[in-house]
Design a protein around this motif. Sequence first.
Motif, mmCIF file in Angstrom:
data_model
loop_
_atom_site.group_PDB
_atom_site.id
_atom_site.type_symbol
_atom_site.label_atom_id
_atom_site.label_comp_id
_atom_site.label_asym_id
_atom_site.label_seq_id
_atom_site.Cartn_x
_atom_site.Cartn_y
_atom_site.Cartn_z
ATOM 1 N N LEU A 39 38.055 53.871 -29.278
ATOM 2 C CA LEU A 39 37.441 54.946 -30.058
ATOM 3 C C LEU A 39 35.952 54.870 -29.746
ATOM 4 C CD1 LEU A 39 37.707 57.212 -32.131
ATOM 5 C CD2 LEU A 39 37.260 55.524 -33.913
ATOM 6 N N ALA A 40 35.493 55.799 -28.909
ATOM 7 C CA ALA A 40 34.168 55.677 -28.310
ATOM 8 C C ALA A 40 33.109 56.509 -29.016
ATOM 9 C CB ALA A 40 34.241 56.080 -26.839
ATOM 10 N N ALA A 41 31.894 55.943 -29.043
ATOM 11 C CA ALA A 41 30.710 56.657 -29.528
ATOM 12 C C ALA A 41 29.557 56.297 -28.586
ATOM 13 C CB ALA A 41 30.354 56.213 -30.943
ATOM 14 N N ASP A 42 28.573 57.186 -28.500
ATOM 15 C CA ASP A 42 27.356 56.895 -27.736
ATOM 16 C C ASP A 42 26.733 55.614 -28.307
ATOM 17 O OD1 ASP A 42 24.773 56.717 -26.785
ATOM 18 O OD2 ASP A 42 24.271 58.826 -27.151
ATOM 19 N N ALA A 43 26.631 54.578 -27.490
ATOM 20 C CA ALA A 43 26.174 53.274 -27.984
ATOM 21 C C ALA A 43 24.730 53.317 -28.470
ATOM 22 C CB ALA A 43 26.327 52.221 -26.887
ATOM 23 N N ARG A 44 23.977 54.348 -28.071
ATOM 24 C CA ARG A 44 22.570 54.432 -28.494
ATOM 25 C C ARG A 44 22.373 55.366 -29.691
ATOM 26 N NH1 ARG A 44 19.812 51.426 -24.861
ATOM 27 N NH2 ARG A 44 20.603 51.381 -22.727
ATOM 28 N N ASN A 45 23.468 55.882 -30.223
ATOM 29 C CA ASN A 45 23.382 56.786 -31.379
ATOM 30 C C ASN A 45 23.935 56.056 -32.609
ATOM 31 O OD1 ASN A 45 23.993 58.687 -33.377
ATOM 32 N ND2 ASN A 45 24.339 60.330 -31.891
ATOM 33 N N ASN A 46 23.023 55.538 -33.440
ATOM 34 C CA ASN A 46 23.443 54.710 -34.578
ATOM 35 C C ASN A 46 24.370 55.433 -35.547
ATOM 36 O OD1 ASN A 46 22.139 52.487 -33.662
ATOM 37 N ND2 ASN A 46 20.364 52.668 -35.018
ATOM 38 N N ALA A 137 26.161 54.387 -21.832
ATOM 39 C CA ALA A 137 27.045 53.374 -22.412
ATOM 40 C C ALA A 137 27.738 53.859 -23.691
ATOM 41 C CB ALA A 137 26.235 52.123 -22.708
ATOM 42 N N LEU A 138 28.984 53.411 -23.849
ATOM 43 C CA LEU A 138 29.781 53.792 -25.022
ATOM 44 C C LEU A 138 30.239 52.555 -25.786
ATOM 45 C CD1 LEU A 138 32.119 56.525 -23.454
ATOM 46 C CD2 LEU A 138 29.997 56.879 -24.752
ATOM 47 N N ALA A 139 30.022 52.576 -27.100
ATOM 48 C CA ALA A 139 30.586 51.524 -27.954
ATOM 49 C C ALA A 139 32.014 51.936 -28.257
ATOM 50 C CB ALA A 139 29.787 51.415 -29.242
ATOM 51 N N ALA A 140 32.979 51.066 -27.959
ATOM 52 C CA ALA A 140 34.378 51.474 -28.160
ATOM 53 C C ALA A 140 35.271 50.302 -28.535
ATOM 54 C CB ALA A 140 34.927 52.155 -26.907
ATOM 55 N N PRO A 141 35.596 50.204 -29.823
ATOM 56 C CA PRO A 141 36.648 49.265 -30.218
ATOM 57 C C PRO A 141 38.003 49.919 -29.939
ATOM 58 C CG PRO A 141 35.870 50.432 -32.143
ATOM 59 C CD PRO A 141 35.078 50.963 -30.973
ATOM 60 N N SER A 142 39.077 49.180 -30.040
ATOM 61 C CA SER A 142 40.398 49.787 -29.893
ATOM 62 C C SER A 142 40.571 50.866 -30.967
ATOM 63 C CB SER A 142 41.478 48.713 -30.017
ATOM 64 O OG SER A 142 41.291 47.964 -31.205
ATOM 65 N N ALA A 143 41.296 51.947 -30.614
ATOM 66 C CA ALA A 143 41.343 53.143 -31.460
ATOM 67 C C ALA A 143 42.427 53.070 -32.534
ATOM 68 C CB ALA A 143 41.543 54.377 -30.577
ATOM 69 N N ASN A 144 42.457 51.953 -33.253
ATOM 70 C CA ASN A 144 43.419 51.767 -34.340
ATOM 71 C C ASN A 144 42.664 51.508 -35.632
ATOM 72 O OD1 ASN A 144 43.004 49.180 -32.568
ATOM 73 N ND2 ASN A 144 43.256 48.456 -34.684
ATOM 74 N N ARG A 145 43.333 51.712 -36.754
ATOM 75 C CA ARG A 145 42.762 51.301 -38.041
ATOM 76 C C ARG A 145 42.669 49.776 -38.025
ATOM 77 N NH1 ARG A 145 40.666 54.573 -41.448
ATOM 78 N NH2 ARG A 145 41.608 53.547 -43.242
#
Length: 334
Positions: A39-46, A137-145
């Motif tokens: 589950l990705a987000a822009d790593a520089r966008n808090n 760069a993208l911050a992305a943990p696995s896309a699960n709860r």
Amino acid sequence: MLRPSNASVPCDQSGVARAVAALRAGGLVGLPTETVYGLAADARNNAAVKRVFTAKGRPADHPLIVHIADISDLHEWAKDIPAYAHALAERLWPGPLTLVLPARDDTSRLLTGGQDTIALRLPAHPAAQEVIRQTGALAAPSANRFGRVSPTSAQAVVAELAEVLDDADVVLDGGDCSIGIESTIVDCTSARPRILRPGFYAEELINDVAGIAGVPVSAPSDLPRVSGSLPGHYAPSTQVTVVQPDDFAGMDGARLEHALVLTTEDVAVPSPAAHVMKAQDALDFARILYAALRRADELGVQEVLVTTPPAVGIGVAIIDRITRAVHGSAHMNP
Ligand code: TXA
Ligand code: MG
């Protein structure tokens, strides 16, 4: 809420463009990688990164992996990178490997869960690489709860997160993940490498490529904070039970009938078993493990009966994930 008509988009040029636009606008993207979906987000966008924590229900002190598109991007996030970490990156990236390194002073502590180390990975999936190249760069943990089974298909991401995503978010359908379990995490903050989470790349290979004997894999209680190392993680709602191949022959028919069996092709499972999934080898086992756990929940069976592969190569990681699923599911089915 992600509308069903909007649930996932194909991984073609227009799908990738939608994912890139969503990320640039601060949205979230279900991102295919060769291990599991992120589950990705822009790593520089808090603000976007904070939404990842909320969507997953993940505690703020559990750090995220930052996904990069080029080895040289390591230096944008990490400092004091040991030579053996460079060797691991050069040989095993792109691929299912995450390096934990000392974080630069200007690296957001939101990403690191407040720690002074940062986890970095260069994934091999072409769509993931293309999106990262275009967005940064993208911050992305696995896309699960939080605490649940990682998704290995776009459909599983939608099933897991549709309720907490917005219509401006995108789930990119890159097909079923080719590896199926999360990356090997190697702590590179000391003189010797240390595996924090086993994965596709086994301990022997890591030590060999690093060129130094690594710290032997330690007991879970010694590990630094790695959320996947909580005893009950990667768990379905259905109770998971480890059995031996020979156990099936004498097993009660009703038990088999109400279970999902996950084993290998060489194991005979008697006919009352209604739902049987068989892996051809250990790699195939890793690929189908999480899909099997999800399917058990969907079917509403009483139990997952699983045999374990030998504890060599990727087998070590499979046994690790099964053990955690046993603990987590036992917690939910006291
Ligand atoms: O294969 C993967 O690694 C997938 C795909 C999407 O790349 N990602 C993944 O992310 O599994 P996540 O967040 O579900 O698991 C990352 C693990 C967590 O257990 C986290 O605690 C650990 O990495 N981690 C992240 N930063 C860390 C750090 N600075 N020190 C120690 N562990 C860290
Ligand atoms: Mg995870």
